[in-house]
Design an enzyme around this catalytic site. Structure first.
Site, PDB file in Angstrom:
ATOM      1  N   HIS A 307      -9.146  -0.037  -8.600  1.00 35.90           N
ATOM      2  CA  HIS A 307      -9.722  -0.273  -7.276  1.00 35.90           C
ATOM      3  C   HIS A 307      -9.275  -1.633  -6.780  1.00 35.90           C
ATOM      4  CE1 HIS A 307     -12.611  -0.535  -4.014  1.00 35.90           C
ATOM      5  NE2 HIS A 307     -12.703   0.770  -4.121  1.00 35.90           N
ATOM      6  N   ASP A 364     -14.150   8.309  -7.565  1.00 36.24           N
ATOM      7  CA  ASP A 364     -13.535   9.633  -7.530  1.00 36.24           C
ATOM      8  C   ASP A 364     -13.371  10.250  -8.917  1.00 36.24           C
ATOM      9  OD1 ASP A 364     -13.143   9.835  -4.746  1.00 36.24           O
ATOM     10  OD2 ASP A 364     -11.510   8.395  -4.878  1.00 36.24           O
TER      11      ASP A 364
HETATM   12  N1  CMC Z   1      -2.815   4.050 -12.836  1.00 38.60           N
HETATM   13  C1  CMC Z   1      -1.861   3.235 -13.349  1.00 38.60           C
HETATM   14  N2  CMC Z   1      -1.639   1.969 -12.961  1.00 38.60           N
HETATM   15  C2  CMC Z   1      -2.418   1.491 -11.989  1.00 38.60           C
HETATM   16  C3  CMC Z   1      -3.432   2.263 -11.388  1.00 38.60           C
HETATM   17  C4  CMC Z   1      -3.617   3.590 -11.858  1.00 38.60           C
HETATM   18  N3  CMC Z   1      -4.563   4.367 -11.327  1.00 38.60           N
HETATM   19  N4  CMC Z   1      -4.046   1.539 -10.454  1.00 38.60           N
HETATM   20  C5  CMC Z   1      -3.445   0.337 -10.448  1.00 38.60           C
HETATM   21  N5  CMC Z   1      -2.442   0.314 -11.381  1.00 38.60           N
HETATM   22  C6  CMC Z   1      -1.611  -0.852 -11.725  1.00 38.60           C
HETATM   23  C7  CMC Z   1      -0.550  -1.109 -10.668  1.00 38.60           C
HETATM   24  O1  CMC Z   1       0.628  -0.395 -10.934  1.00 38.60           O
HETATM   25  C8  CMC Z   1      -0.391  -2.597 -10.786  1.00 38.60           C
HETATM   26  O2  CMC Z   1       0.371  -2.858 -11.926  1.00 38.60           O
HETATM   27  P1  CMC Z   1       1.334  -4.175 -11.986  1.00 38.60           P
HETATM   28  O3  CMC Z   1       0.441  -5.362 -11.853  1.00 38.60           O
HETATM   29  O4  CMC Z   1       2.008  -4.080 -13.312  1.00 38.60           O
HETATM   30  O5  CMC Z   1       2.300  -4.032 -10.842  1.00 38.60           O
HETATM   31  C9  CMC Z   1      -1.799  -3.100 -11.087  1.00 38.60           C
HETATM   32  O6  CMC Z   1      -2.456  -1.987 -11.732  1.00 38.60           O
HETATM   33  C10 CMC Z   1      -2.580  -3.492  -9.853  1.00 38.60           C
HETATM   34  O7  CMC Z   1      -2.637  -2.355  -9.006  1.00 38.60           O
HETATM   35  P2  CMC Z   1      -2.368  -2.343  -7.460  1.00 38.60           P
HETATM   36  O8  CMC Z   1      -1.532  -1.152  -7.085  1.00 38.60           O
HETATM   37  O9  CMC Z   1      -1.910  -3.683  -7.012  1.00 38.60           O
HETATM   38  O10 CMC Z   1      -3.808  -2.088  -6.947  1.00 38.60           O
HETATM   39  P3  CMC Z   1      -4.198  -1.818  -5.471  1.00 38.60           P
HETATM   40  O11 CMC Z   1      -5.401  -2.623  -5.229  1.00 38.60           O
HETATM   41  O12 CMC Z   1      -3.067  -2.008  -4.554  1.00 38.60           O
HETATM   42  O13 CMC Z   1      -4.533  -0.246  -5.451  1.00 38.60           O
HETATM   43  C11 CMC Z   1      -5.677   1.768  -5.860  1.00 38.60           C
HETATM   44  C12 CMC Z   1      -5.810   0.266  -5.647  1.00 38.60           C
HETATM   45  C13 CMC Z   1      -7.060   2.379  -5.860  1.00 38.60           C
HETATM   46  C14 CMC Z   1      -4.877   2.378  -4.681  1.00 38.60           C
HETATM   47  C15 CMC Z   1      -4.950   2.021  -7.200  1.00 38.60           C
HETATM   48  O14 CMC Z   1      -5.713   1.514  -8.260  1.00 38.60           O
HETATM   49  C16 CMC Z   1      -4.651   3.495  -7.417  1.00 38.60           C
HETATM   50  O15 CMC Z   1      -3.604   3.986  -6.975  1.00 38.60           O
HETATM   51  N6  CMC Z   1      -5.576   4.263  -8.109  1.00 38.60           N
HETATM   52  C17 CMC Z   1      -5.399   5.687  -8.257  1.00 38.60           C
HETATM   53  C18 CMC Z   1      -5.843   6.403  -6.978  1.00 38.60           C
HETATM   54  C19 CMC Z   1      -7.347   6.374  -6.825  1.00 38.60           C
HETATM   55  O16 CMC Z   1      -8.085   6.666  -7.744  1.00 38.60           O
HETATM   56  N7  CMC Z   1      -7.804   6.093  -5.583  1.00 38.60           N
HETATM   57  C20 CMC Z   1      -9.233   6.082  -5.250  1.00 38.60           C
HETATM   58  C21 CMC Z   1      -9.748   4.701  -4.975  1.00 38.60           C
HETATM   59  S1  CMC Z   1     -11.548   4.596  -4.964  1.00 38.60           S
HETATM   60  C22 CMC Z   1     -12.071   5.532  -3.614  1.00 38.60           C
HETATM   61  C23 CMC Z   1     -11.490   5.132  -2.322  1.00 38.60           C
HETATM   62  O17 CMC Z   1     -11.657   3.996  -1.887  1.00 38.60           O
HETATM   63  O18 CMC Z   1     -10.886   5.984  -1.686  1.00 38.60           O
END
Ligand code: CMC
Length: 429
Positions: A307, A364
């Site tokens: 998140h 989720d």
């Molecule tokens: N699986 C694998 N790696 C992950 C995941 C994941 N679910 N989430 C984050 N990472 C990694 C990401 O690759 C990054 O790695 P690095 O630092 O090596 O580059 C690090 O963790 C930080 O992640 P980020 O992409 O910078 O995080 P963000 O804040 O941009 O994205 C997120 C947040 C929710 C989009 C992401 O965690 C994600 O894609 N999760 C899976 C989809 C999901 O469950 N979404 C629902 C969110 S909660 C309900 C809502 O608000 O809709």
């Protein structure tokens, strides 16, 4: 609330920027005059460090796992309240009195029916249409039948518009489910409460009226209220941005539905179940799933994990994890997907990749298991999220509209394309 200033040095010049402190001591550096003073802008792709507004609706402390609607902890609301009461709290800022609650409920009952002509709009969709596509299109279609409530200039018009949209979105959701099943539409029953009526319209067939038990109704209420707001998330920011052009409430909400649809946002609940199903069917095991999620080249993410704001735990996921047990125990059922979800969570939380990045189950991860148990198909999960998020979208749209001096939202950019060059005629290229 402006107290001190921050100093920014660019080259040999210094700029003094006001510091803004919120009621929970969050600190922001106010850069609204920065470009005017210095010619510089700030760059923050994906807005990870950008506060887009001041807001009095929802407070989140991602480090401590705190979520409060209008100051009230989510745990208290989950235990003691229900979706429509929470909707009132978010939209109007206070818990309703008995009289206010009754009035709101009556307005929702009065506005539940769709104009009969709207049924023809549904008939125009193929029955394979994604329900989120139908939902967003139908929200704009509804507005065409109620031009009287669109201006939202007075409190009375706003109240009417809220009743229309909150009540009719539920009917649209149920009708789009019926469309996908090829079953006749079931009209709303004015004697039923909001959530009970939603399930009634979805699951009733002409030869059998569905009547949700109090336990199932409670579980659905819980899911909706836990989704009801989450401050400046992607879809809410979209609603605020569209609303900032003075687009009407319906148009702004329809755009919020589209933003929510993506698998990184409200589509994640569907993606979680699809991922767990793949594991159940033996197409992937837990170790492979974890390995793929850690491999940046794979393009795979552990859905329902991570998140932007929560860096410790998501309090909504904690509540829903327990609610899964309650619902399955009540139904005297087990779900292999719940066992897989728990094993996956355990494996991820032991892995340094997830621990180091502070990636935990989000809302989720467990909500889909409850909705599956209730009988809601996976392609309807994001629609349920949208119904839940409606009060938040409405509250933010209103707050943005009522902010004195509000301007159209219009970020800037750092241009990286070609510098000026001349047009080349076709025969010289
Ligand atoms: N699986 C694998 N790696 C992950 C995941 C994941 N679910 N989430 C984050 N990472 C990694 C990401 O690759 C990054 O790695 P690095 O630092 O090596 O580059 C690090 O963790 C930080 O992640 P980020 O992409 O910078 O995080 P963000 O804040 O941009 O994205 C997120 C947040 C929710 C989009 C992401 O965690 C994600 O894609 N999760 C899976 C989809 C999901 O469950 N979404 C629902 C969110 S909660 C309900 C809502 O608000 O809709």
């Amino acid at each position: 609330m402006t107290e001190e200033t921050a100093t920014l040095r660019v080259g040999d010049k210094e700029y003094s920027l006001p510091i803004v402190v919120g009621t929970e001591d969050e600190v922001g550096i106010d850069i609204t005059a920065l470009r005017q003073q210095s010619g510089c802008i700030t760059l923050d792709p994906a807005f990870g460090n950008t506060g887009s507004c001041k807001s009095a609706i929802t407070f989140i402390d991602g480090e401590k796992g705190i979520l409060r609607y209008r100051g009230i902890p989510i745990q208290q609301l989950a235990e003691k309240s229900r979706f429509i009461e929470v909707a009132y709290l978010l939209i109007w800022g206070e818990l309703p009195t008995q009289a206010q609650m009754s009035r709101f409920s009556e307005m929702l009952t009065d506005e539940a029916l769709l104009h009969e002509s709207l049924k023809h709009h549904f008939e125009g969709f193929p029955n394979t249409s994604p329900p989120m596509a139908m939902l967003s299109a139908m929200i704009n279609a509804i507005s065409c039948y109620h031009p009287d409530v669109l201006p939202c200039e007075t409190d009375a018009q706003f109240e009417e518009a809220v009743a229309h949209i909150v009540s009719k979105v539920r009917t649209v959701a149920a009708f789009s489910y019926k469309m996908s099943r090829g079953e006749p539409f079931i009209y709303p029953d004015p004697r039923r409460k909001y959530v009970n009526n939603l399930l009634y319209m979805m699951f009733t067939v002409p030869h059998h009226a569905y009547d949700a038990s109090p336990e199932i109704e409670r579980a659905m209420n819980l899911i909706l209220l836990l989704h009801a707001d989450h401050e400046q998330n992607c879809s809410t920011s979209t609603v605020r941005m569209v609303g900032s052009s003075q687009a009407n409430l319906f148009a702004s909400i329809a755009s919020g539905v589209c933003a929510l649809w993506g698998p990184l946002h409200g589509g994640a609940n569907q993606a979680v179940i699809e991922m767990l199903e793949e594991i159940r069917r033996g197409k992937m095991d837990i170790a492979t799933c974890i390995k793929l999620a850690k491999d940046k080249e794979s393009g795979f993410r552990l859905m329902g994990f991570g998140h932007r704001v929560y860096r410790n735990f998501d309090p909504r996921a904690k509540i829903l994890r327990k609610a899964c047990d309650d619902v399955l125990t009540y139904l005297k059922r087990s779900d292999p997907l719940l066992d897989i979800a728990r094993s996956l969570e355990d494996a991820a939380l032991k892995d340094s990749y997830f621990v180091d990045r502070k990636l935990y189950p989000n809302v989720d991860f467990y909500s889909g298991i409850i909705m599956r148990a209730i009988g809601i198909p996976v392609n309807m999960f994001p629609v349920m999220f949208a119904i839940g998020r409606l009060p938040g979208w409405i509250a933010h749209w209103r707050e943005q509209r009522c902010t004195p001096g509000a301007r159209i939202a219009r970020p800037r950019q750092i241009y990286t394309g070609p510098c000026q060059r001349d047009f080349v005629p076709m025969d010289e290229r």
